[in-house]
Design a protein around this motif. Sequence first.
Motif, PDB file in Angstrom:
ATOM      1  N   ALA A   1       0.846  -1.193   0.000  1.00  5.48           N
ATOM      2  CA  ALA A   1       0.000   0.000   0.000  1.00  5.48           C
ATOM      3  C   ALA A   1       0.881   1.243   0.000  1.00  5.48           C
ATOM      4  O   ALA A   1       1.963   1.247   0.575  1.00  5.48           O
ATOM      5  CB  ALA A   1      -0.910  -0.007   1.215  1.00  5.48           C
ATOM      6  N   TYR A   2       0.409   2.270  -0.655  1.00  2.00           N
ATOM      7  CA  TYR A   2       1.157   3.526  -0.718  1.00  2.00           C
ATOM      8  C   TYR A   2       0.168   4.672  -0.577  1.00  2.00           C
ATOM      9  O   TYR A   2      -0.833   4.717  -1.285  1.00  2.00           O
ATOM     10  CB  TYR A   2       1.895   3.637  -2.054  1.00  2.00           C
ATOM     11  N   GLU A   3       0.425   5.567   0.321  1.00  2.00           N
ATOM     12  CA  GLU A   3      -0.436   6.724   0.490  1.00  2.00           C
ATOM     13  C   GLU A   3       0.239   7.937  -0.134  1.00  2.00           C
ATOM     14  O   GLU A   3       1.382   8.260   0.190  1.00  2.00           O
ATOM     15  CB  GLU A   3      -0.732   6.986   1.967  1.00  2.00           C
ATOM     16  N   LEU A   4      -0.458   8.583  -1.054  1.00  2.00           N
ATOM     17  CA  LEU A   4       0.099   9.740  -1.741  1.00  2.00           C
ATOM     18  C   LEU A   4       0.351  10.867  -0.753  1.00  2.00           C
ATOM     19  O   LEU A   4      -0.492  11.142   0.111  1.00  2.00           O
ATOM     20  CB  LEU A   4      -0.856  10.213  -2.832  1.00  2.00           C
TER      21      LEU A   4
ATOM     22  N   LYS B   1      -2.879  15.191  -2.197  1.00  5.78           N
ATOM     23  CA  LYS B   1      -4.055  14.672  -2.899  1.00  5.78           C
ATOM     24  C   LYS B   1      -3.905  14.933  -4.400  1.00  5.78           C
ATOM     25  O   LYS B   1      -3.477  16.008  -4.815  1.00  5.78           O
ATOM     26  CB  LYS B   1      -5.350  15.236  -2.324  1.00  5.78           C
TER      27      LYS B   1
ATOM     28  N   ASN C   1      -8.572  12.021   0.149  1.00  3.26           N
ATOM     29  CA  ASN C   1      -7.885  11.090   1.045  1.00  3.26           C
ATOM     30  C   ASN C   1      -7.742   9.724   0.384  1.00  3.26           C
ATOM     31  O   ASN C   1      -8.243   9.487  -0.719  1.00  3.26           O
ATOM     32  CB  ASN C   1      -8.629  10.987   2.387  1.00  3.26           C
ATOM     33  N   LEU C   2      -7.048   8.826   1.078  1.00  2.00           N
ATOM     34  CA  LEU C   2      -6.778   7.497   0.524  1.00  2.00           C
ATOM     35  C   LEU C   2      -8.071   6.724   0.259  1.00  2.00           C
ATOM     36  O   LEU C   2      -8.199   6.033  -0.751  1.00  2.00           O
ATOM     37  CB  LEU C   2      -5.875   6.721   1.484  1.00  2.00           C
ATOM     38  N   ARG C   3      -9.053   6.862   1.131  1.00  2.00           N
ATOM     39  CA  ARG C   3     -10.329   6.160   0.946  1.00  2.00           C
ATOM     40  C   ARG C   3     -10.983   6.576  -0.380  1.00  2.00           C
ATOM     41  O   ARG C   3     -11.436   5.738  -1.150  1.00  2.00           O
ATOM     42  CB  ARG C   3     -11.271   6.454   2.114  1.00  2.00           C
TER      43      ARG C   3
ATOM     44  N   ILE D   1      -9.543   7.738  -3.010  1.00  2.00           N
ATOM     45  CA  ILE D   1      -8.733   7.223  -4.117  1.00  2.00           C
ATOM     46  C   ILE D   1      -9.061   5.757  -4.377  1.00  2.00           C
ATOM     47  O   ILE D   1      -9.224   5.334  -5.529  1.00  2.00           O
ATOM     48  CB  ILE D   1      -7.233   7.424  -3.823  1.00  2.00           C
ATOM     49  N   TYR D   2      -9.178   4.966  -3.324  1.00  2.00           N
ATOM     50  CA  TYR D   2      -9.525   3.549  -3.490  1.00  2.00           C
ATOM     51  C   TYR D   2     -10.955   3.366  -3.990  1.00  2.00           C
ATOM     52  O   TYR D   2     -11.243   2.433  -4.742  1.00  2.00           O
ATOM     53  CB  TYR D   2      -9.342   2.785  -2.180  1.00  2.00           C
TER      54      TYR D   2
ATOM     55  N   PRO E   1      -9.564   2.015   4.674  1.00  2.00           N
ATOM     56  CA  PRO E   1      -8.781   1.886   3.442  1.00  2.00           C
ATOM     57  C   PRO E   1      -8.115   0.523   3.254  1.00  2.00           C
ATOM     58  O   PRO E   1      -8.120   0.003   2.131  1.00  2.00           O
ATOM     59  CB  PRO E   1      -7.767   3.033   3.541  1.00  2.00           C
TER      60      PRO E   1
ATOM     61  N   PHE F   1      -8.374  -1.649  -0.168  1.00  2.00           N
ATOM     62  CA  PHE F   1      -7.160  -2.036  -0.889  1.00  2.00           C
ATOM     63  C   PHE F   1      -7.163  -3.532  -1.176  1.00  2.00           C
ATOM     64  O   PHE F   1      -6.779  -3.974  -2.261  1.00  2.00           O
ATOM     65  CB  PHE F   1      -5.923  -1.641  -0.076  1.00  2.00           C
TER      66      PHE F   1
END
Length: 187
Positions: A22-25, A28, A35-37, A39-40, A106, A110
Amino acid sequence: MKNGVKCELSFVKCSNYDHQTAYELPIKPSPNLPNLRSIYLYPWLCFFEGTTASVGRGTNQQFQIYGHPDYPAGSYRFTPVSREGAKNPKHQNKECFGHSLAEMPPPQLFQKAQIDLGYLLRFYQAFPNKDQFFLSNNFIDKLAGSDQLRQQIIGGRSEAEIRSSWAADLANFKAKRRKYLLYEDFE
């Protein structure tokens, strides 16, 4: 490339990375992916952009909620307003009824590792005026790559039937891309 221009490319693999990492940017990628949620969830909810439903543009939960003023089955309420990244959001200043996915963790999203069409299919099934569900410009066809998904939804196909219709093309794509992968494929 244009005018026959060629360039030398080299690729450097990331250490200790694979498709399960997993990778969190750090920033944004869009005002509407906060947020990551989001994006997924984007691959799951982006098809709503080709419908009359809102995906939360004009709120602070973009691509984490979805709804419509006339949707009868939702327990979640939100009102899109003009704001940065959404100056004229769908159903601006109108209360929408729908669903929130904003509490989904998240890591759970993922791990899914595939598009979930269930949200779109259930929303369409419950939507009262199906003739007005898809935008008149058929933008969903552009998002999906053809009119096939829209026609399957209108035809009442299940998610399993729709996925099955992708199987041959997906297998061909995976075979073509295999020689270009830097990391072991995930399946």
